[in-house]
Scaffold this motif. Structure first.
Motif, short mmCIF file in Angstrom:
data_model
loop_
_atom_site.label_atom_id
_atom_site.label_comp_id
_atom_site.label_asym_id
_atom_site.label_seq_id
_atom_site.Cartn_x
_atom_site.Cartn_y
_atom_site.Cartn_z
N GLU A 64 28.13 -21.15 46.23
CA GLU A 64 28.49 -22.49 45.78
C GLU A 64 28.45 -22.58 44.25
N GLU A 65 27.52 -21.82 43.67
CA GLU A 65 27.38 -21.80 42.21
C GLU A 65 28.69 -21.32 41.54
N ASP A 66 29.41 -20.44 42.24
CA ASP A 66 30.67 -19.93 41.68
C ASP A 66 31.64 -21.06 41.35
N LEU A 67 31.58 -22.14 42.14
CA LEU A 67 32.53 -23.23 41.92
C LEU A 67 32.27 -23.91 40.57
N ASP A 68 30.99 -24.06 40.24
CA ASP A 68 30.64 -24.64 38.93
C ASP A 68 31.05 -23.69 37.81
N THR A 69 30.87 -22.39 38.05
CA THR A 69 31.26 -21.41 37.02
C THR A 69 32.77 -21.48 36.78
N ILE A 70 33.55 -21.63 37.85
CA ILE A 70 35.02 -21.72 37.69
C ILE A 70 35.36 -22.91 36.78
N LEU A 71 34.73 -24.05 37.04
CA LEU A 71 35.07 -25.24 36.23
C LEU A 71 34.61 -25.07 34.79
N SER A 72 33.48 -24.40 34.60
CA SER A 72 32.97 -24.20 33.24
C SER A 72 33.87 -23.22 32.46
N VAL A 73 34.28 -22.13 33.12
CA VAL A 73 35.18 -21.16 32.46
C VAL A 73 36.51 -21.85 32.12
N SER A 74 36.98 -22.67 33.05
CA SER A 74 38.26 -23.38 32.84
C SER A 74 38.18 -24.27 31.60
N GLU A 75 37.06 -24.94 31.46
CA GLU A 75 36.89 -25.82 30.30
C GLU A 75 36.95 -25.02 29.00
N THR A 76 36.30 -23.86 29.00
CA THR A 76 36.31 -23.00 27.80
C THR A 76 37.74 -22.53 27.49
N MET A 77 38.50 -22.27 28.55
CA MET A 77 39.87 -21.77 28.33
C MET A 77 40.79 -22.79 27.65
N GLU A 78 40.39 -24.07 27.70
CA GLU A 78 41.16 -25.11 26.99
C GLU A 78 41.26 -24.77 25.50
N ASN A 79 40.30 -23.97 25.00
CA ASN A 79 40.29 -23.62 23.56
C ASN A 79 41.07 -22.35 23.24
N SER A 80 41.92 -21.94 24.15
CA SER A 80 42.70 -20.72 23.92
C SER A 80 43.68 -20.92 22.77
N PHE A 81 44.21 -19.81 22.30
CA PHE A 81 45.09 -19.81 21.12
C PHE A 81 46.46 -20.42 21.42
N CYS A 82 46.99 -20.16 22.63
CA CYS A 82 48.33 -20.68 22.94
C CYS A 82 48.35 -21.30 24.33
N GLY A 83 49.50 -21.86 24.67
CA GLY A 83 49.65 -22.59 25.92
C GLY A 83 49.34 -21.78 27.16
N LEU A 84 49.54 -20.46 27.11
CA LEU A 84 49.29 -19.66 28.31
C LEU A 84 47.83 -19.82 28.76
#
Ligand code: NAD
Ligand code: SF4
Length: 421
Positions: free
Chosen positions: A368-388
């Motif tokens: 179940e913890e994996d689901l929180d990790t997915i959302l946390s990683v996703s949030e970090t990815m918002e700071n990526s360099f480009c739209g991809l």
């Protein structure tokens, strides 16, 4: 609705200049060059309300106005034909069936913005399109629509096709420009935007195929006429490629703002074997999914943004009740991990983390913890360099948010519930 963008595609030999001319082709170019100044053309496109059909929906007239105002020379006009998004196959129809509409749109755009040279950056996996475009360009040169002093005016324009080499990131306009310059396709920082510093750091207009196919119509029939089609905020006809579990997959031309439910159940014939609709990716592989209860939404840029997702390329991918959402989201993030160019950490590492976690869950080894990790990683990815990288996590994060129970079932059962045994 009268077919506009697809008006020619069912004609025999629609890709030839004879058929295009017979249907009134190149008369919009003639009108622009003989009766309108470049500024008039820009104003007409602004009046139409046309917004870019590549995915971001930037106002085309405004882009052209910026490019026209930059007086550095030479200027370049690039058609982004690197259609690489999974389930997006709308530009291909224009490239293969109506290439002269695209060329005419480019010519009008180049005249409006003062561009001397043009490139069609074509997806490497479209070899048939390449042959068709090259032949169409040769025909246009023969008839005097390309080259020096077009139609006896002082407007000159040369056009070339450049094939990509299979990298999805080269559909991002600055990576496309790097690739066109012969370098590895990696995005540049924006701003400066290509309209001011693009190919060889010169002013460069980059427009999508479908966007350009709209232009002859606007010049022919007027921006006001065009602005009255579909949604008032983002008007015009729109191509919707529909795939997945529908009875009639294909490319549908409908007014911008057509409800998603109507597209799936009327135009695409409903769900295969009359099963229940489960979920829809409404705007390409990097859009957040919508559940079956959320499909009464007009398919246009502002409405889908309000619904928490995006129109993107307008590609609609449909899942039915027998499909596993976890598996579908896993397939998409595997694609993005493969296509991440690796330049920035949030995307390079984030896509890899998401693939590894999603695989674990799909195989029944998740927690179940994996689901929180997915959302946390996703949030970090918002700071990526480009739209991809900024958008790659959307299918996964939205699946966790909207189908949490299905993820928990995988975890509890220790296997995919959609797989027997
Ligand atoms: P963006 O918002 O950065 O830019 C959109 C366009 O507007 C660009 O041409 C940009 O140069 C121009 N622009 C924006 N602000 C400007 C300004 N102030 N001055 C001058 N020009 C300006 O978006 P993007 O990263 O180019 O595109 C993202 C979209 O691409 C996503 O929404 C996604 O749906 C789409 N996409 C499409 C495909 C496909 O196959 N069609 C594939 C991947 C992604
Ligand atoms: Fe490359 Fe991904 Fe970073 Fe874009 S977000 S620059 S594709 S690593």
């Amino acid at each position: 609705m009268e077919k506009l963008l697809l008006r020619n595609v069912d004609k025999e030999n629609s890709h030839t200049i004879e058929v295009y001319l017979k249907g009134g082709g190149y008369s919009a170019l003639r009108k622009a060059l003989k009766e309108m100044s470049p500024d008039d053309v820009v104003e007409e496109v602004k009046l139409s309300g046309l917004r870019g059909r590549g995915g971001a929906g930037f106002p085309t007239g405004m882009k052209w106005e910026f490019a026209a105002a930059d007086l550095k020379e030479p200027k370049f006009f690039v058609c982004n034909a690197d259609e690489g998004e999974p389930c997006t196959f709308k530009d291909r129809v224009i490239i293969e069936k109506d290439p002269h509409a695209l060329i005419e749109g480019m010519l009008i755009g180049a005249y409006a913005t003062g561009c001397r040279y043009g490139y069609i950056y074509l997806r490497g996996e479209y070899p048939i399109g390449k042959k068709i475009l090259e032949r169409a360009i040769a025909e246009a040169y023969e008839k005097g629509f390309l080259g020096e002093n077009i139609l006896g005016t002082d407007f000159s324009f040369d056009l070339y096709v450049h094939s990509g080499a299979g990298a999805y990131i080269c559909g991002e306009e600055t990576a496309l420009i790097e690739s066109l310059e012969g370098k590895r396709g990696e995005p540049r920082i924006k701003p400066p935007f290509p309209v001011n510093a693009g190919y060889l750091w010169k002013p460069t207009v980059v427009n999508n195929v479908e966007t350009l196919a709209n232009v002859p119509l606007i010049i022919e029939r007027g921006g006001k006429w065009y602005s009255q089609i579909g949604s008032p905020d983002c008007p015009g006809p729109k191509l919707f490629p529909v795939s997945g579990k529908v009875k009639r997959p294909g490319v549908y031309e409908l007014p911008m703002g057509t409800p998603l439910r109507e597209i799936i159940f009327e135009h695409a014939g409903g769900i295969v074997k009359d099963r229940k609709l489960k979920a829809v990716f409404p705007g390409g592989a990097s859009s957040s999914l919508l559940t079956a209860d959320e499909i009464d939404v007009p398919m246009d840029f502002p409405s889908l943004a309000k619904a928490g997702t995006m129109l993107g390329s307008g590609a609609i991918m449909v899942l039915d009740e027998t499909d596993c959402v976890v598996k579908a989201a896993l397939r998409l993030i595997e694609f993005f991990r493969h296509e991440s160019c690796g330049k920035c950490t949030p995307c390079r590492e984030g896509t890899d983390w998401l693939v590894r976690i999603m695989r674990r869950i799909e195989e029944g080894l998740g927690t179940e913890e994996d689901l929180d990790t997915i959302l946390s990683v996703s949030e970090t990815m918002e700071n990526s360099f480009c739209g991809l990288g900024m958008a790659a996590h959307n299918p996964v994060a939205s699946s966790v948010r909207k189908f949490r129970d299905e993820f928990l079932e995988h975890i509890k059962l220790g296997r995919c519930p959609f797989r027997s045994g």
